[in-house]
Design a protein around this motif. Structure first.
Motif, PDB file in Angstrom:
ATOM      1  N   HIS A   1      33.930 -26.974 -11.803  1.00  0.00           N
ATOM      2  CA  HIS A   1      34.540 -27.841 -12.815  1.00  0.00           C
ATOM      3  C   HIS A   1      36.031 -28.045 -12.535  1.00  0.00           C
ATOM      4  O   HIS A   1      36.553 -29.147 -12.667  1.00  0.00           O
ATOM      5  N   LYS A   2      36.697 -26.995 -12.144  1.00  0.00           N
ATOM      6  CA  LYS A   2      38.136 -27.082 -11.883  1.00  0.00           C
ATOM      7  C   LYS A   2      38.457 -27.763 -10.559  1.00  0.00           C
ATOM      8  O   LYS A   2      39.556 -28.249 -10.362  1.00  0.00           O
ATOM      9  N   SER A   3      37.498 -27.806  -9.656  1.00  0.00           N
ATOM     10  CA  SER A   3      37.793 -28.302  -8.308  1.00  0.00           C
ATOM     11  C   SER A   3      37.391 -29.755  -8.058  1.00  0.00           C
ATOM     12  O   SER A   3      37.854 -30.349  -7.092  1.00  0.00           O
ATOM     13  N   MET A   4      36.528 -30.339  -8.925  1.00  0.00           N
ATOM     14  CA  MET A   4      36.060 -31.695  -8.630  1.00  0.00           C
ATOM     15  C   MET A   4      35.471 -32.361  -9.866  1.00  0.00           C
ATOM     16  O   MET A   4      35.128 -31.701 -10.842  1.00  0.00           O
ATOM     17  N   ASN A   5      35.377 -33.682  -9.807  1.00  0.00           N
ATOM     18  CA  ASN A   5      34.620 -34.429 -10.804  1.00  0.00           C
ATOM     19  C   ASN A   5      33.157 -34.321 -10.408  1.00  0.00           C
ATOM     20  O   ASN A   5      32.790 -34.656  -9.287  1.00  0.00           O
ATOM     21  N   TRP A   6      32.323 -33.849 -11.314  1.00  0.00           N
ATOM     22  CA  TRP A   6      30.976 -33.438 -10.925  1.00  0.00           C
ATOM     23  C   TRP A   6      29.847 -34.029 -11.768  1.00  0.00           C
ATOM     24  O   TRP A   6      28.682 -33.841 -11.447  1.00  0.00           O
ATOM     25  N   THR A   7      30.157 -34.775 -12.822  1.00  0.00           N
ATOM     26  CA  THR A   7      29.073 -35.213 -13.712  1.00  0.00           C
ATOM     27  C   THR A   7      28.372 -36.468 -13.185  1.00  0.00           C
ATOM     28  O   THR A   7      28.814 -37.083 -12.222  1.00  0.00           O
ATOM     29  N   HIS A   8      27.302 -36.839 -13.866  1.00  0.00           N
ATOM     30  CA  HIS A   8      26.560 -38.066 -13.526  1.00  0.00           C
ATOM     31  C   HIS A   8      27.090 -39.273 -14.304  1.00  0.00           C
ATOM     32  O   HIS A   8      26.436 -40.308 -14.343  1.00  0.00           O
TER      33      HIS A   8
END
Length: 180
Positions: free
Chosen positions: A147-154
């Motif tokens: 979560h802190k390292s990248m945008n990860w959602t759909h």
């Protein structure tokens, strides 16, 4: 007969209640933050959110991983979500549907269903070619390091579980959400 219709309509379409019109959320997809606003005054800021893997902009189809720009309302609140809490947006908007219709991404029937839902302050269909189930949610059991390292959602807006718990004091069905 009318009473039965209204009951079924409410059950099927989850009517969005009227929230305090003065409290609204501004989601800044560039700065990766949410501002809780009352009128134009900022009451609270939540930093370090995550958005869709595909960035933010105009969502064209289910699975594009884009967080949609635009104005939405909180359509429902899922307290027992696998993402801890889930504040579902009334995406797709009538504007999203109109653009998609003109681009040939949805048919007239789907367009009418989306527009009708908004006309009656209900949650629009969530199973269209434009996608659905877009909202603001916590991590649940997801890895906080990712979560802190990248945008990860759909296409959703994500924050830590403690952040979503904090945000819940400001949010109710009908709360305006502007995503820029």
């Amino acid at each position: 007969m009318l009473r039965i219709f209204l009951f079924l309509f409410c059950v099927c379409f989850s009517i969005i209640t009227s929230a305090d019109e003065n409290i609204w959320l501004l989601i800044d997809t560039t700065a990766l933050k949410i501002e809780v606003k009352k009128g134009e005054k900022t009451l609270d800021t939540i930093n370090d959110i995550a958005i869709g893997r595909g960035g933010a902009g105009i969502k064209t189809h289910r699975g594009d991983n884009i967080t949609p720009h635009g104005e939405y309302r909180i359509g429902w609140i899922g307290e027992r979500s696998s993402f801890h809490r889930f504040f579902g947006l009334n995406y797709p908007s009538a504007e999203n549907a109109e653009l998609a219709l003109h681009k040939g991404l949805i048919d007239k029937y789907t367009y009418k269903r989306i527009v009708e839902a908004h006309r009656y302050h209900a949650v629009p269909p969530q199973n269209t070619a434009l996608g659905g189930q877009i909202g603001i949610h916590g991590l649940g059991r997801a890895d906080a390091k990712i979560h802190k390292s990248m945008n990860w959602t759909h296409g959703c807006i994500a924050m830590t579980n403690s952040q979503i718990d904090h945000l819940s004091q400001w949010v109710e069905p009908g709360t305006l959400v502007k995503i820029k």
